[in-house]
Write a protein that holds these residues in place. Structure first.
Motif, mmCIF file in Angstrom:
data_model
loop_
_atom_site.group_PDB
_atom_site.id
_atom_site.type_symbol
_atom_site.label_atom_id
_atom_site.label_comp_id
_atom_site.label_asym_id
_atom_site.label_seq_id
_atom_site.Cartn_x
_atom_site.Cartn_y
_atom_site.Cartn_z
ATOM 1 N N LEU A 1 32.739 31.399 38.760
ATOM 2 C CA LEU A 1 32.434 32.535 37.891
ATOM 3 C C LEU A 1 33.389 33.675 38.203
ATOM 4 O O LEU A 1 33.592 34.019 39.371
ATOM 5 N N SER B 1 33.317 37.261 38.191
ATOM 6 C CA SER B 1 32.311 38.319 38.075
ATOM 7 C C SER B 1 32.853 39.569 37.395
ATOM 8 O O SER B 1 32.089 40.350 36.827
ATOM 9 N N SER C 1 31.946 39.111 33.719
ATOM 10 C CA SER C 1 30.649 38.471 33.505
ATOM 11 C C SER C 1 29.524 39.471 33.728
ATOM 12 O O SER C 1 29.681 40.440 34.475
ATOM 13 N N SER C 2 28.384 39.218 33.105
ATOM 14 C CA SER C 2 27.190 40.033 33.343
ATOM 15 C C SER C 2 26.756 39.901 34.792
ATOM 16 O O SER C 2 27.054 38.898 35.455
ATOM 17 N N ALA D 1 24.879 36.676 35.451
ATOM 18 C CA ALA D 1 25.520 35.430 34.996
ATOM 19 C C ALA D 1 25.752 34.480 36.161
ATOM 20 O O ALA D 1 25.935 34.896 37.304
ATOM 21 N N THR D 2 25.738 33.211 35.843
ATOM 22 C CA THR D 2 26.077 32.161 36.796
ATOM 23 C C THR D 2 27.168 31.299 36.159
ATOM 24 O O THR D 2 27.339 31.318 34.938
ATOM 25 N N SER E 1 29.657 35.571 30.178
ATOM 26 C CA SER E 1 30.265 35.084 31.416
ATOM 27 C C SER E 1 31.654 34.529 31.157
ATOM 28 O O SER E 1 31.995 34.167 30.033
ATOM 29 N N GLN E 2 32.417 34.474 32.234
ATOM 30 C CA GLN E 2 33.708 33.782 32.210
ATOM 31 C C GLN E 2 33.725 32.816 33.388
ATOM 32 O O GLN E 2 33.652 33.229 34.533
ATOM 33 N N THR E 3 33.779 31.535 33.061
ATOM 34 C CA THR E 3 33.822 30.488 34.071
ATOM 35 C C THR E 3 35.185 29.834 34.031
ATOM 36 O O THR E 3 35.741 29.586 32.971
#
Length: 177
Positions: free
Chosen positions: A10, A12, A15-16, A19-20, A171-173
């Motif tokens: 993730l 962060s 991302s919120s 988020a996961t 999120s961004q994974t």
């Protein structure tokens, strides 16, 4: 060829708080199920070229086809680096997936046959291909059955994949292979 499962990380910063990382199974499902993808290639003068296309996910890679005289094929001959994207154009829902890799032309007839079968299974008889001479040809009854030109088939094995989850949480994974 089946490839190993990637590691999900993730980012962060984008991302919120709650988020996961998005599981790879969800990203892969999006790649398998999408109907339309966008490919980005680089023109000889360095300018980008982006166009929609169809693609299939098979054995851990994306496959697409294009005519050898089309701009994307000409670009890939000079520079195989490309990006394939798919997702949802809504702002607050869905998952967008970005695949970075190199496009490698496939000429092995057994593998081309498997890719042709995957196109038929996913897109139906409009996208029925015959395999010969290291490429695809439209079969009788297909969408462009009178088109006698060859289509080259490319494989893009992911080097890096990003998933952008939209909505709450956003999120961004990054999946590392």
């Amino acid at each position: 060829m089946i490839r190993k499962e990637p590691t999900a990380e993730l980012n962060s910063q984008f991302s919120s708080d709650k988020a996961t990382p998005i599981p790879w199974a969800e990203g892969r499902e999006r790649l398998e199920g999408a109907e339309v993808y966008w490919i980005s290639t680089v023109r000889p003068d360095g300018r980008p070229h982006v166009t929609p296309l169809l693609s299939v996910w098979l054995d851990g890679a994306l496959y697409f086809c294009t005519g050898p005289d089309e701009r994307k094929a000409k670009n890939l001959v000079r520079n195989p680096h490309c990006i394939l994207t798919t997702g949802c154009n809504a702002l607050d829902e869905g998952l967008d997936v970005v695949v970075e890799g190199d496009a490698v032309r496939v000429t092995d007839e057994a593998r081309l046959g498997r890719v042709a079968d995957a196109y038929l299974s996913k897109y139906g008889s409009d996208w029925r291909f015959a395999v010969r001479d290291g490429g695809f040809y439209h079969d009788p009854g297909s969408l462009r059955e009178t088109d006698t030109r060859a289509a080259w088939v490319y494989e893009v094995s992911p080097r890096k994949v990003f998933g952008f989850g939209k909505g709450e949480p956003f999120s961004q994974t990054r999946w590392r292979f």
